[in-house]
Scaffold this motif. Structure first.
Motif, PDB file in Angstrom:
ATOM      1  N   THR A 281     -13.953   2.770   7.430  1.00 43.51           N
ATOM      2  CA  THR A 281     -12.857   3.656   7.047  1.00 43.51           C
ATOM      3  C   THR A 281     -11.559   2.872   7.134  1.00 43.51           C
ATOM      4  OG1 THR A 281     -14.013   5.636   7.836  1.00 43.51           O
ATOM      5  CG2 THR A 281     -11.628   5.776   7.577  1.00 43.51           C
ATOM      6  N   LEU A 282     -10.817   2.822   6.019  1.00 43.99           N
ATOM      7  CA  LEU A 282      -9.529   2.146   5.963  1.00 43.99           C
ATOM      8  C   LEU A 282      -8.437   3.193   6.136  1.00 43.99           C
ATOM      9  CD1 LEU A 282     -10.144  -0.156   2.862  1.00 43.99           C
ATOM     10  CD2 LEU A 282     -10.796  -0.522   5.244  1.00 43.99           C
ATOM     11  N   THR A 283      -7.446   2.877   6.959  1.00 48.51           N
ATOM     12  CA  THR A 283      -6.368   3.810   7.240  1.00 48.51           C
ATOM     13  C   THR A 283      -5.031   3.158   6.919  1.00 48.51           C
ATOM     14  OG1 THR A 283      -7.677   4.827   9.006  1.00 48.51           O
ATOM     15  CG2 THR A 283      -5.323   5.266   8.993  1.00 48.51           C
ATOM     16  N   CYS A 284      -4.165   3.898   6.215  1.00 47.08           N
ATOM     17  CA  CYS A 284      -2.846   3.415   5.829  1.00 47.08           C
ATOM     18  C   CYS A 284      -1.797   4.141   6.658  1.00 47.08           C
ATOM     19  CB  CYS A 284      -2.603   3.647   4.339  1.00 47.08           C
ATOM     20  SG  CYS A 284      -1.038   2.991   3.727  1.00 47.08           S
ATOM     21  N   SER A 285      -0.834   3.402   7.184  1.00 47.11           N
ATOM     22  CA  SER A 285       0.243   4.008   7.961  1.00 47.11           C
ATOM     23  C   SER A 285       1.576   3.462   7.474  1.00 47.11           C
ATOM     24  CB  SER A 285       0.055   3.722   9.459  1.00 47.11           C
ATOM     25  OG  SER A 285       0.051   2.319   9.708  1.00 47.11           O
ATOM     26  N   SER A 286       2.608   4.305   7.522  1.00 45.00           N
ATOM     27  CA  SER A 286       3.918   3.907   7.029  1.00 45.00           C
ATOM     28  C   SER A 286       4.999   4.694   7.748  1.00 45.00           C
ATOM     29  CB  SER A 286       4.016   4.133   5.520  1.00 45.00           C
ATOM     30  OG  SER A 286       5.282   3.754   5.028  1.00 45.00           O
ATOM     31  N   ASP A 287       6.101   4.006   8.017  1.00 38.82           N
ATOM     32  CA  ASP A 287       7.259   4.638   8.637  1.00 38.82           C
ATOM     33  C   ASP A 287       8.192   5.085   7.520  1.00 38.82           C
ATOM     34  OD1 ASP A 287      10.018   3.456  10.721  1.00 38.82           O
ATOM     35  OD2 ASP A 287       9.344   5.464  10.202  1.00 38.82           O
ATOM     36  N   ALA A 288       8.330   6.392   7.314  1.00 36.93           N
ATOM     37  CA  ALA A 288       9.117   6.883   6.186  1.00 36.93           C
ATOM     38  C   ALA A 288       9.861   8.151   6.561  1.00 36.93           C
ATOM     39  CB  ALA A 288       8.205   7.154   4.985  1.00 36.93           C
ATOM     40  N   ASN A 289      11.005   8.324   5.942  1.00 35.09           N
ATOM     41  CA  ASN A 289      11.788   9.540   6.087  1.00 35.09           C
ATOM     42  C   ASN A 289      12.474   9.837   4.757  1.00 35.09           C
ATOM     43  OD1 ASN A 289      13.126  11.750   7.088  1.00 35.09           O
ATOM     44  ND2 ASN A 289      14.824  10.560   7.938  1.00 35.09           N
ATOM     45  N   PRO A 290      12.097  10.883   4.064  1.00 37.63           N
ATOM     46  CA  PRO A 290      11.111  11.907   4.442  1.00 37.63           C
ATOM     47  C   PRO A 290       9.697  11.347   4.501  1.00 37.63           C
ATOM     48  CG  PRO A 290      11.833  12.202   2.193  1.00 37.63           C
ATOM     49  CD  PRO A 290      12.701  11.157   2.762  1.00 37.63           C
ATOM     50  N   PRO A 291       8.775  12.050   5.148  1.00 35.59           N
ATOM     51  CA  PRO A 291       7.426  11.516   5.348  1.00 35.59           C
ATOM     52  C   PRO A 291       6.737  11.185   4.027  1.00 35.59           C
ATOM     53  CG  PRO A 291       7.789  13.458   6.710  1.00 35.59           C
ATOM     54  CD  PRO A 291       8.951  13.379   5.773  1.00 35.59           C
ATOM     55  N   VAL A 292       5.774  10.284   4.137  1.00 40.06           N
ATOM     56  CA  VAL A 292       4.984   9.898   2.957  1.00 40.06           C
ATOM     57  C   VAL A 292       4.180  11.099   2.477  1.00 40.06           C
ATOM     58  CG1 VAL A 292       3.132   8.411   2.125  1.00 40.06           C
ATOM     59  CG2 VAL A 292       4.855   7.496   3.684  1.00 40.06           C
ATOM     60  N   ASP A 293       4.256  11.361   1.187  1.00 41.94           N
ATOM     61  CA  ASP A 293       3.496  12.475   0.631  1.00 41.94           C
ATOM     62  C   ASP A 293       2.379  12.013  -0.296  1.00 41.94           C
ATOM     63  OD1 ASP A 293       6.220  13.337  -1.650  1.00 41.94           O
ATOM     64  OD2 ASP A 293       4.924  11.586  -1.531  1.00 41.94           O
ATOM     65  N   LYS A 294       2.224  10.690  -0.456  1.00 41.15           N
ATOM     66  CA  LYS A 294       1.153  10.191  -1.318  1.00 41.15           C
ATOM     67  C   LYS A 294       0.754   8.796  -0.885  1.00 41.15           C
ATOM     68  CE  LYS A 294      -0.042   9.228  -6.155  1.00 41.15           C
ATOM     69  NZ  LYS A 294       0.451   9.193  -7.557  1.00 41.15           N
ATOM     70  N   TYR A 295      -0.538   8.613  -0.657  1.00 42.02           N
ATOM     71  CA  TYR A 295      -1.103   7.293  -0.365  1.00 42.02           C
ATOM     72  C   TYR A 295      -2.082   6.938  -1.485  1.00 42.02           C
ATOM     73  CZ  TYR A 295       0.604   7.649   4.475  1.00 42.02           C
ATOM     74  OH  TYR A 295       1.373   7.763   5.597  1.00 42.02           O
ATOM     75  N   THR A 296      -2.011   5.699  -1.937  1.00 45.59           N
ATOM     76  CA  THR A 296      -2.918   5.222  -2.981  1.00 45.59           C
ATOM     77  C   THR A 296      -3.513   3.892  -2.553  1.00 45.59           C
ATOM     78  OG1 THR A 296      -1.522   6.290  -4.653  1.00 45.59           O
ATOM     79  CG2 THR A 296      -3.175   4.704  -5.436  1.00 45.59           C
ATOM     80  N   TRP A 297      -4.841   3.758  -2.737  1.00 51.11           N
ATOM     81  CA  TRP A 297      -5.550   2.544  -2.320  1.00 51.11           C
ATOM     82  C   TRP A 297      -5.888   1.697  -3.542  1.00 51.11           C
ATOM     83  CZ3 TRP A 297      -6.182   0.942   2.601  1.00 51.11           C
ATOM     84  CH2 TRP A 297      -5.931   1.891   3.612  1.00 51.11           C
ATOM     85  N   TYR A 298      -5.673   0.381  -3.378  1.00 55.71           N
ATOM     86  CA  TYR A 298      -5.962  -0.570  -4.439  1.00 55.71           C
ATOM     87  C   TYR A 298      -6.788  -1.729  -3.894  1.00 55.71           C
ATOM     88  CZ  TYR A 298      -2.238   1.763  -7.070  1.00 55.71           C
ATOM     89  OH  TYR A 298      -1.464   2.674  -7.708  1.00 55.71           O
ATOM     90  N   LYS A 299      -7.543  -2.320  -4.798  1.00 54.15           N
ATOM     91  CA  LYS A 299      -8.274  -3.551  -4.494  1.00 54.15           C
ATOM     92  C   LYS A 299      -7.628  -4.667  -5.291  1.00 54.15           C
ATOM     93  CE  LYS A 299     -12.905  -5.597  -4.452  1.00 54.15           C
ATOM     94  NZ  LYS A 299     -14.331  -5.415  -4.840  1.00 54.15           N
ATOM     95  N   LYS A 300      -7.365  -5.779  -4.629  1.00 57.87           N
ATOM     96  CA  LYS A 300      -6.659  -6.884  -5.273  1.00 57.87           C
ATOM     97  C   LYS A 300      -7.413  -7.336  -6.528  1.00 57.87           C
ATOM     98  CE  LYS A 300      -4.275 -11.194  -4.157  1.00 57.87           C
ATOM     99  NZ  LYS A 300      -4.031 -12.230  -3.125  1.00 57.87           N
TER     100      LYS A 300
END
Length: 497
Positions: free
Chosen positions: A273-292
């Protein structure tokens, strides 16, 4: 009034006569009266001429005159030095060549020649109009998601050339049209050229690049002071408008990173399981995963699970975090290395070796105990044999079968008789008895007994009673005592008469 009219008629008449004479005896004919060609290319202006008599002593090409009104030969013009040549190709024919054309070379060029007959001079009018142009790609918005590209020139190129289109420096197609309506990406660059002059590309057009902001004055800024922000960007065509946006510190997405669970080696068939985290304000409302090196996204959501992993899943993964202000890619990528399924060949081999070694040790121990037991029995027999010469009768490994009073001696023992086993039997003679015979029999003990005690089990068949009554009588007087210790805690003594 009449005199003025007569004078005008005379002037017209004389001019007409000059034209007729010029057309009849002098002329210059140009192969092309108008030429549009590319900047940087070479052009040839060709003409032919006639004259009434004499011999041509001078010829020249020019486009401007000196202060006295005399034509200036291009050979004497410093702007054309080393770029022009004159050449006579046929009788009364002449060609001017201009190399490395510049846009400033655009002009009206004329041919002039002088003969030795009556100092005749003639300039061919109206001359050749030369237009020098560069190529330029113009971008025009078209349908949604598309833009029209035009390979533009300031004049219409002569001879209807074929246009060549380039994308990121690579040739993509040829077309007789100067228009290209393929989809246009701001991330790519586009240019055009003319077939036969592929080295004369147009400047490439591309979207804004290397956009940056500078502040003046630089250094620390205090409240109440003034600053000027300047935005610059590399783009062709040049940027037409700039838009300024304001964002407080902490807004947008930043410090985007990825993690994997479980960590460690990843093998085929497993799951991560891959998990993405980000420091954002306003909070992140969309995460998208890519493969190089894969354009389409792999998944969406803060977590991305890969189940039943196969070898094709190996590669680098990263995520994009987006809120209403901006988006940001993870600063690092996560490398997934998939190893093939591994069977515990080594473990199985070690297990087999251990089992074999245990069997060998057990077999060796058994053989050692048997050998030691056999040696003990042999030693006991040797001792018995060595004591036959003594006055004290010693017997070893003797078995006497019990008989009931009603039994009669027979020549052969019956199969129903029980076997009696003795071990380590020692006999000795007492002074007060004629033939005291003792036998101590020790049977195998439990594991709680001392390990140093050695046992030997010997099986003997009952011998026949002696036929001689005297011997029988003698045996009846002989007391045979046997003490046997068995697993029963209470010892039992048996006495036979």
């Amino acid at each position: 009034m009449a005199l003025r009219t007569a004078g005008s008629v005379l002037v017209v008449f004389l001019w007409s006569v000059a034209v007729v004479l010029g057309q009849n005896g002098w002329s210059v004919t140009y192969t092309k009266k108008s030429i549009c060609t590319l900047k940087g290319s070479t052009v040839k202006l060709t003409c032919s001429y006639i004259y009434p008599s004499g011999r041509v002593t001078t010829n020249l090409w020019f486009y401007k005159k000196d202060a006295k009104g005399n034509p200036v030969s291009l050979l004497d013009n410093p702007d054309y030095k080393d770029r022009v040549t004159y050449r006579s190709e046929r009788k009364n024919g002449h060609t001017l060549s201009i190399r490395a054309l510049r846009e400033s070379d655009s002009a009206n060029y004329k041919f002039r020649f002088i003969t030795d007959g009556n100092k005749g001079k003639y300039t061919g009018d109206p001359g050749v109009t030369l237009s020098v142009t560069g190529l330029q790609v113009k971008v025009t918005p078209a349908a949604e998601g598309q833009k029209t590209l035009t390979c533009s020139t300031t004049c219409t190129l002569t001879d209807n050339p074929t246009y060549i289109w380039y994308k990121n420096g690579h040739k993509v197609k040829e077309d007789t049209s100067s228009l290209d309506s393929d989809s246009f990406s701001d991330a790519d660059s586009y240019s055009c050229a003319v077939k036969g002059h592929e080295d004369l590309h147009s400047p490439a057009v591309y979207g804004p690049r290397n956009t940056s902001v500078s502040v003046s004055p630089s250094g620390e800024i205090v409240e109440g002071s003034s600053v000027t922000l300047t935005c610059s960007s590399d783009a062709n065509p040049p940027v037409q408008s700039y838009t300024w946006m304001y964002r407080k510190n902490g807004d947008g997405s930043k410090n985007t990173s990825v993690s994997v669970s479980p960590s460690g080696g990843i093998v085929e068939g497993s799951s991560v399981t891959l998990t993405c985290s980000s420091d954002a304000n306003p909070p992140v409302d969309k995460y998208t995963w890519y493969k190089k090196n894969v354009t389409s996204p792999k998944a969406s959501g803060q977590s991305y699970s890969i189940t039943n992993i196969i070898s094709e899943d190996r590669g680098e993964y990263y995520c994009e975090a987006e809120n209403t202000i901006a988006s940001n890619n993870s600063t690092t990528t996560l490398m997934i290395i998939v190893a093939g399924k591994q069977t515990s060949v080594v473990t199985a081999a070690v297990g087999i070796i251990v089992v074999v070694l245990v069997l060998i040790l057990c077999f060796s121990g058994l053989m050692w105990f048997r050998k030691k037991a056999s040696k003990s029995t042999s030693d006991t027999r040797d001792k018995a044999d060595d004591g036959q010469g003594d006055s004290i009768p010693v017997y070893d490994n003797v078995s006497i079968m019990a008989m009931s009073p009603t039994d009669k001696p027979t020549d052969k023992p019956t199969d129903k008789q029980d076997d009696i086993h003795y071990a380590s039997i020692h006999f000795s003679r007492s002074k007060n008895q004629e033939v005291p015979l003792y036998s101590t029999v020790q049977l195998p003990q439990t594991q709680k007994q001392e390990e140093d005690v050695q046992y030997s089990a010997v099986k003997f068949n009952r011998p026949l009673l002696p036929p001689n009554p005297q011997q029988h009588k003698h045996l009846r007087r002989t007391h045979l005592f046997s003490t046997a210790q068995s697993t029963n805690p209470e010892p039992r003594n048996t006495e036979q008469n």
